[in-house]
Design an enzyme around this catalytic site. Sequence first.
Site, PDB file in Angstrom:
ATOM      1  N   LYS A 211       0.856  -1.186   0.000  1.00  0.00           N
ATOM      2  CA  LYS A 211       0.000   0.000   0.000  1.00  0.00           C
ATOM      3  C   LYS A 211       0.891   1.234   0.000  1.00  0.00           C
ATOM      4  O   LYS A 211       2.076   1.190   0.360  1.00  0.00           O
ATOM      5  CB  LYS A 211      -0.944   0.021   1.202  1.00  0.00           C
TER       6      LYS A 211
ATOM      7  N   ASP B   9      -2.145  -1.117  10.808  1.00  0.00           N
ATOM      8  CA  ASP B   9      -2.644  -1.075   9.431  1.00  0.00           C
ATOM      9  C   ASP B   9      -2.954  -2.467   8.869  1.00  0.00           C
ATOM     10  O   ASP B   9      -3.341  -2.593   7.710  1.00  0.00           O
ATOM     11  CB  ASP B   9      -1.681  -0.328   8.507  1.00  0.00           C
TER      12      ASP B   9
END
Length: 268
Positions: free
Chosen positions: A8, A131
């Site tokens: 990401k 995350d």
Amino acid sequence: MIAFPNAKINLGLNIVSKRPDGFHNLETCFYPVKIFDSLEILHSDLFEFTHSGLESSSGEDNLVIKAHRAMQKKYGIGQVKIHLHKAIPMGAGLGGGSSDAAFTVKLLNELFQLGLSTHEMEDIVAPIGSDCPFFINNKPVIGKEKGNVFSPINLSLDGYFGLLIFPPFGVSTKEAYSKVTPKAPLYPVQEVIGEDIAQWKNKLHNDFEDSVFEIYPMLNDIKEKLYSSGAIYACMSGSGSTMFGIFTNKDQLHSVSLSGCTSFSFSF
């Protein structure tokens, strides 16, 4: 069973305030990108974990092992043989370890036919890393609080091209936070993300750049090179050392060359 945990990037990252628990409240946009590790999990009589590719721990601190332990404790799953091939660098701000953990949970859910919901899998990985839950649903979101409270966002970078630049060093989370000063953002991430991408350069900031660039000025040089090569937006990803640029023309990617760095180009 095989899966390909992806990386990401963070489109902007504001460090808003210090929390009573010692963490920080932040706001950012998580966006999945097409750079992958490879993860294989098979049924086995004994637990076995092996790895190849880039450097990765094989001990209990590896997030893949932590994810398996969490699933085993909560759902009593059997033993497995796991092989992880690392292509996403550690300490790069790309969430590679978190993605590996999330995909481990998703594969184990499928392998043992547990029928877990997205929410149940997010709950399993949340204690492993802030995350990690993002990679369960794996779609663009605004992340707030510790980066683990998500709001869906209608954002697509289809048609754009990305370039990741990896310098010959990583940046630890502790190091990145060492000189950061929390503050109310001048431009909230969610507002800026809704604007034309041409506005991002002046409004969508990663607060870690203020402190990390002082320690590693090479990162600022990379950012300037990305812009001079035609990027419409360039930024540091998360708290790691990766710099990325977003381009409208694929040919522009080939003009970015920096000694000692590794680059990876992709389409969104």
